[in-house]
Motif scaffolding. Structure first.
Motif, mmCIF file in Angstrom:
data_model
loop_
_atom_site.group_PDB
_atom_site.id
_atom_site.type_symbol
_atom_site.label_atom_id
_atom_site.label_comp_id
_atom_site.label_asym_id
_atom_site.label_seq_id
_atom_site.Cartn_x
_atom_site.Cartn_y
_atom_site.Cartn_z
ATOM 1 N N MET A 1 -45.177 -86.969 -21.613
ATOM 2 C CA MET A 1 -44.015 -86.193 -22.050
ATOM 3 C C MET A 1 -42.834 -87.123 -22.286
ATOM 4 O O MET A 1 -42.646 -88.093 -21.553
ATOM 5 C CB MET A 1 -43.655 -85.140 -20.992
ATOM 6 N N ILE A 2 -42.038 -86.829 -23.285
ATOM 7 C CA ILE A 2 -40.828 -87.606 -23.547
ATOM 8 C C ILE A 2 -39.734 -87.118 -22.609
ATOM 9 O O ILE A 2 -39.409 -85.939 -22.594
ATOM 10 C CB ILE A 2 -40.381 -87.451 -25.017
ATOM 11 N N SER A 3 -39.174 -88.023 -21.828
ATOM 12 C CA SER A 3 -38.142 -87.624 -20.864
ATOM 13 C C SER A 3 -36.735 -87.799 -21.420
ATOM 14 O O SER A 3 -35.813 -87.110 -20.978
ATOM 15 C CB SER A 3 -38.286 -88.415 -19.561
ATOM 16 N N ASP A 4 -36.553 -88.739 -22.356
ATOM 17 C CA ASP A 4 -35.249 -88.816 -23.017
ATOM 18 C C ASP A 4 -35.373 -89.518 -24.352
ATOM 19 O O ASP A 4 -36.306 -90.288 -24.601
ATOM 20 C CB ASP A 4 -34.190 -89.482 -22.132
ATOM 21 N N LEU A 5 -34.427 -89.219 -25.220
ATOM 22 C CA LEU A 5 -34.362 -89.760 -26.572
ATOM 23 C C LEU A 5 -32.951 -90.272 -26.798
ATOM 24 O O LEU A 5 -31.980 -89.568 -26.522
ATOM 25 C CB LEU A 5 -34.705 -88.671 -27.590
ATOM 26 N N GLU A 6 -32.846 -91.489 -27.302
ATOM 27 C CA GLU A 6 -31.534 -92.084 -27.581
ATOM 28 C C GLU A 6 -31.460 -92.460 -29.054
ATOM 29 O O GLU A 6 -32.378 -93.101 -29.596
ATOM 30 C CB GLU A 6 -31.315 -93.321 -26.716
ATOM 31 N N LEU A 7 -30.371 -92.050 -29.704
ATOM 32 C CA LEU A 7 -30.141 -92.364 -31.115
ATOM 33 C C LEU A 7 -28.843 -93.137 -31.264
ATOM 34 O O LEU A 7 -27.834 -92.801 -30.638
ATOM 35 C CB LEU A 7 -30.056 -91.073 -31.939
ATOM 36 N N LYS A 8 -28.878 -94.164 -32.114
ATOM 37 C CA LYS A 8 -27.678 -94.929 -32.431
ATOM 38 C C LYS A 8 -27.595 -95.101 -33.946
ATOM 39 O O LYS A 8 -28.570 -95.495 -34.596
ATOM 40 C CB LYS A 8 -27.711 -96.309 -31.759
ATOM 41 N N ASN A 9 -26.427 -94.777 -34.494
ATOM 42 C CA ASN A 9 -26.164 -94.940 -35.931
ATOM 43 C C ASN A 9 -27.155 -94.178 -36.807
ATOM 44 O O ASN A 9 -27.485 -94.596 -37.911
ATOM 45 C CB ASN A 9 -26.189 -96.427 -36.329
ATOM 46 N N PHE A 10 -27.620 -93.055 -36.307
ATOM 47 C CA PHE A 10 -28.597 -92.274 -37.059
ATOM 48 C C PHE A 10 -27.958 -90.972 -37.544
ATOM 49 O O PHE A 10 -27.523 -90.143 -36.752
ATOM 50 C CB PHE A 10 -29.820 -91.970 -36.211
ATOM 51 N N LYS A 11 -27.845 -90.864 -38.866
ATOM 52 C CA LYS A 11 -27.276 -89.680 -39.528
ATOM 53 C C LYS A 11 -25.914 -89.318 -38.945
ATOM 54 O O LYS A 11 -24.988 -90.099 -39.013
ATOM 55 C CB LYS A 11 -28.276 -88.532 -39.487
ATOM 56 N N CYS A 12 -25.784 -88.146 -38.308
ATOM 57 C CA CYS A 12 -24.464 -87.719 -37.841
ATOM 58 C C CYS A 12 -24.095 -88.292 -36.483
ATOM 59 O O CYS A 12 -22.972 -88.082 -36.005
ATOM 60 C CB CYS A 12 -24.389 -86.195 -37.787
ATOM 61 N N PHE A 13 -25.005 -89.024 -35.855
ATOM 62 C CA PHE A 13 -24.762 -89.509 -34.505
ATOM 63 C C PHE A 13 -24.428 -91.003 -34.474
ATOM 64 O O PHE A 13 -25.217 -91.826 -34.945
ATOM 65 C CB PHE A 13 -25.982 -89.272 -33.611
ATOM 66 N N GLU A 14 -23.266 -91.310 -33.912
ATOM 67 C CA GLU A 14 -22.968 -92.714 -33.629
ATOM 68 C C GLU A 14 -23.798 -93.184 -32.442
ATOM 69 O O GLU A 14 -24.422 -94.243 -32.483
ATOM 70 C CB GLU A 14 -21.484 -92.899 -33.330
ATOM 71 N N LYS A 15 -23.825 -92.377 -31.406
ATOM 72 C CA LYS A 15 -24.631 -92.673 -30.238
ATOM 73 C C LYS A 15 -24.805 -91.393 -29.433
ATOM 74 O O LYS A 15 -23.843 -90.696 -29.149
ATOM 75 C CB LYS A 15 -23.985 -93.759 -29.362
ATOM 76 N N ILE A 16 -26.037 -91.115 -29.070
ATOM 77 C CA ILE A 16 -26.302 -89.937 -28.258
ATOM 78 C C ILE A 16 -27.587 -90.156 -27.468
ATOM 79 O O ILE A 16 -28.532 -90.789 -27.960
ATOM 80 C CB ILE A 16 -26.419 -88.660 -29.132
ATOM 81 N N ARG A 17 -27.603 -89.679 -26.245
ATOM 82 C CA ARG A 17 -28.796 -89.735 -25.402
ATOM 83 C C ARG A 17 -29.094 -88.321 -24.922
ATOM 84 O O ARG A 17 -28.232 -87.649 -24.362
ATOM 85 C CB ARG A 17 -28.591 -90.656 -24.194
ATOM 86 N N ILE A 18 -30.316 -87.872 -25.162
ATOM 87 C CA ILE A 18 -30.701 -86.496 -24.877
ATOM 88 C C ILE A 18 -31.830 -86.490 -23.864
ATOM 89 O O ILE A 18 -32.905 -87.049 -24.108
ATOM 90 C CB ILE A 18 -31.145 -85.778 -26.157
ATOM 91 N N ASP A 19 -31.593 -85.885 -22.718
ATOM 92 C CA ASP A 19 -32.650 -85.681 -21.735
ATOM 93 C C ASP A 19 -33.518 -84.519 -22.197
ATOM 94 O O ASP A 19 -33.018 -83.494 -22.654
ATOM 95 C CB ASP A 19 -32.064 -85.370 -20.361
ATOM 96 N N LEU A 20 -34.823 -84.687 -22.049
ATOM 97 C CA LEU A 20 -35.758 -83.649 -22.479
ATOM 98 C C LEU A 20 -36.587 -83.162 -21.300
ATOM 99 O O LEU A 20 -36.946 -83.938 -20.418
ATOM 100 C CB LEU A 20 -36.675 -84.183 -23.584
ATOM 101 N N LYS A 21 -36.897 -81.879 -21.323
ATOM 102 C CA LYS A 21 -37.728 -81.271 -20.291
ATOM 103 C C LYS A 21 -38.963 -80.645 -20.938
ATOM 104 O O LYS A 21 -39.266 -80.922 -22.093
ATOM 105 C CB LYS A 21 -36.907 -80.241 -19.507
ATOM 106 N N SER A 22 -39.652 -79.803 -20.198
ATOM 107 C CA SER A 22 -40.849 -79.177 -20.760
ATOM 108 C C SER A 22 -40.495 -78.225 -21.894
ATOM 109 O O SER A 22 -41.148 -78.214 -22.938
ATOM 110 C CB SER A 22 -41.610 -78.420 -19.668
ATOM 111 N N VAL A 23 -39.460 -77.423 -21.699
ATOM 112 C CA VAL A 23 -39.006 -76.486 -22.729
ATOM 113 C C VAL A 23 -37.564 -76.815 -23.075
ATOM 114 O O VAL A 23 -36.688 -76.828 -22.200
ATOM 115 C CB VAL A 23 -39.122 -75.024 -22.256
ATOM 116 N N ASN A 24 -37.323 -77.087 -24.350
ATOM 117 C CA ASN A 24 -36.005 -77.518 -24.818
ATOM 118 C C ASN A 24 -35.576 -76.634 -25.976
ATOM 119 O O ASN A 24 -36.246 -76.584 -27.012
ATOM 120 C CB ASN A 24 -36.059 -78.975 -25.284
ATOM 121 N N LEU A 25 -34.475 -75.929 -25.789
ATOM 122 C CA LEU A 25 -33.939 -75.058 -26.828
ATOM 123 C C LEU A 25 -32.693 -75.703 -27.411
ATOM 124 O O LEU A 25 -31.689 -75.866 -26.718
ATOM 125 C CB LEU A 25 -33.597 -73.689 -26.242
#
Length: 370
Positions: A1-25
Motif C-alpha cells: 500500500m502507498i502510505s504517502d505521495l509527495e509532489l514537487k513542481n507538478f502542475k498546480c502544486f509547488e510542493k505537497i505531501r499527502i498521507d494515504l490510508k486504505s480509503v481516501n476520499l
C-alpha cells in the motif's frame, strides 16, 4: 500500500505531501488539485509500462492525456524539474525526479531510487503490478454492444479506463465467489460475484439484475437488465432501454466487489448519474472494499458518498484509522497556494472539522431561502 505521495513542481502544486490510508476520499471544488494527485500516479504507471526502465515520464498514453511538458510543470517553478515520490507501508521509498524539456510530450528521468522492473514492482506494489484498477469519470454508456479483451488481460481485471471490459469479466467470472469477505452481503443465493453484484445494484437501484452475454468469437459482449417487481421478474431489457446511471455504475460495483488484498483501486466520480440514496450505498461499498485490504482512492463531489463512508465507520465495517477525507482548496493566506486539509472521521461517524467550502452549499441555499 502507498502510505504517502509527495509532489514537487507538478502542475498546480509547488510542493505537497499527502498521507494515504486504505480509503481516501478526495474532495473540493473544481480546479484545486484532486485530479492532479491522481494523474501523478497514473503517469508513473503509464510510463513504467511504456518504458520498463522508467527513464521518461510519458504525458500521453493509456491512462492520461496531459499535453506537453509545459502543462506538467508548476507555472511558478524556480527549478526545471518535477518530482514524484512514493513511500509504501513497509517503508520502501520510490523517488522519481524528471527534468523539464520544452515542447516535448515527456519529461526525462534524472534520478530514480528504484530502477529495475523487479524493484519497481515491489517498491510501488500495485501501482506497477497487476493488482491495479482505474476507472475514469467517463465510463461506459448504454449501447448495443461492448468490446472484449483477451482472457489473459481479463484475468488481471483489466477493466479498461471506462470500465468497458468489466461486463466481460462479470460474464466470465460471475459464478466465482467474491474473494473479499468484507464486501459480501449474506444471502441465500451465495457469495458469487454475479449474485453480490445483483445485491449491491439492488441497494443502488432497487430491483435491478444484470444479464451478460459474452461472444468471444464475435468479439463483443451484450448487457441487459431484468427487474424484480415484488415476486415477479420482468423480461430482459437492453441497456439502451434502461436508465443511464445503472450501466454507468456497473463497472464501479464490479471493480469493488472483485477487490483483493493489495489492490490499488482509483475511481473518479463514482456518484455520476446515481440517485443520492444509491450514492450513499456506494460509499459503504467503497469503505468495505478498503476494509478487506484494498487501497481505494476516490475523487468525489458527493456528500452522500462521504456520508456512506462515515456511516460505515460508525457501523464498524471499517476502522476510522483506515479512512481519510482530503479536502483540497486554494489557501488565500498563502497566495492561493494549492493545498489540502485532512478531515478525520471519528468512530461515531462525526468529522473532526467542517472547513469553509466543504460541501456546504445545502446550508447556504437554505439560508438564501429563508
Amino acid at each position: 500500500m502507498i502510505s504517502d505521495l509527495e509532489l514537487k513542481n507538478f502542475k498546480c502544486f509547488e510542493k505537497i505531501r499527502i498521507d494515504l490510508k486504505s480509503v481516501n476520499l478526495f474532495t473540493g471544488v473544481n480546479g484545486v488539485g484532486k485530479s492532479t494527485v491522481i494523474q501523478a500516479l497514473l503517469l508513473l504507471r503509464q510510463s513504467f509500462f511504456t518504458d520498463s526502465e522508467s527513464r521518461r515520464l510519458y504525458l500521453n498514453g493509456k491512462y492520461a492525456e496531459m499535453g506537453n511538458s509545459q502543462d506538467a510543470v508548476y507555472d511558478k517553478a524556480q527549478e526545471d524539474f518535477v518530482e514524484i515520490n512514493l513511500t509504501t507501508s513497509d517503508g520502501k521509498k520510490c523517488m522519481h525526479v524528471f527534468s523539464y524539456e520544452q515542447d516535448t510530450d515527456y519529461l526525462t528521468a534524472v534520478k530514480n531510487t528504484l530502477d529495475s522492473m523487479k524493484d519497481l514492482q515491489t517498491g510501488g506494489e500495485a501501482l506497477y503490478g497487476e493488482n491495479f484498477v482505474y476507472l475514469s469519470a467517463y465510463r461506459i454508456k448504454p449501447q448495443e454492444r461492448y468490446g472484449v479483451i483477451s482472457e489473459k488481460d481479463l484475468r488481471t481485471r483489466n477493466f479498461g479506463n471506462n470500465g468497458e471490459f468489466a461486463l466481460q469479466y462479470l460474464g466470465v467470472y460471475g459464478d466465482e465467489d467474491v474473494k473479499n469477505p468484507c464486501v459480501v452481503v449474506e444471502d441465500a443465493k451465495g457469495k458469487s460475484l454475479i449474485n453480490q453484484v445483483r445485491i449491491w445494484l439492488d441497494k443502488v437501484s432497487p430491483g435491478v439484475s444484470p444479464q451478460i452475454k459474452v461472444m468471444m468469437d464475435s468479439r463483443f459482449s451484450e448487457l441487459s437488465f431484468d427487474f424484480i417487481e415484488g415476486k415477479e421478474k420482468t423480461n430482459s431489457y437492453k441497456s439502451l432501454n434502461v436508465g443511464f446511471g445503472i450501466t454507468y455504475i456497473l463497472p464501479v460495483v464490479v471493480a469493488l466487489l472483485s477487490s483483493r488484498p493489495g489492490d490499488l483501486i482509483i475511481i473518479e466520480n463514482p456518484e455520476a448519474h446515481i440517485h443520492p440514496a444509491g450514492q450513499r450505498m456506494l460509499g459503504e461499498l467503497i469503505a468495505r472494499a478498503g476494509a478487506g485490504g484494498a487501497q481505494v482512492i476516490v475523487e468525489t463531489h458527493s456528500d452522500h458518498i462521504i456520508n456512506g463512508v462515515r456511516i460505515s465507520v460508525k457501523e464498524k465495517y471499517i476502522s476510522e484509522d483506515n479512512v481519510q477525507v482530503a479536502f483540497f482548496f486554494k489557501d488565500e493566506l498563502q497566495g492561493y497556494r494549492h493545498t489540502y486539509q485532512t478531515l478525520q472521521i471519528f468512530e461515531d461517524g462525526r468529522l473532526s472539522t467542517w472547513p469553509k467550502g466543504f460541501l456546504d452549499e445545502w446550508e447556504k441555499a437554505l439560508i438564501d431561502l429563508l
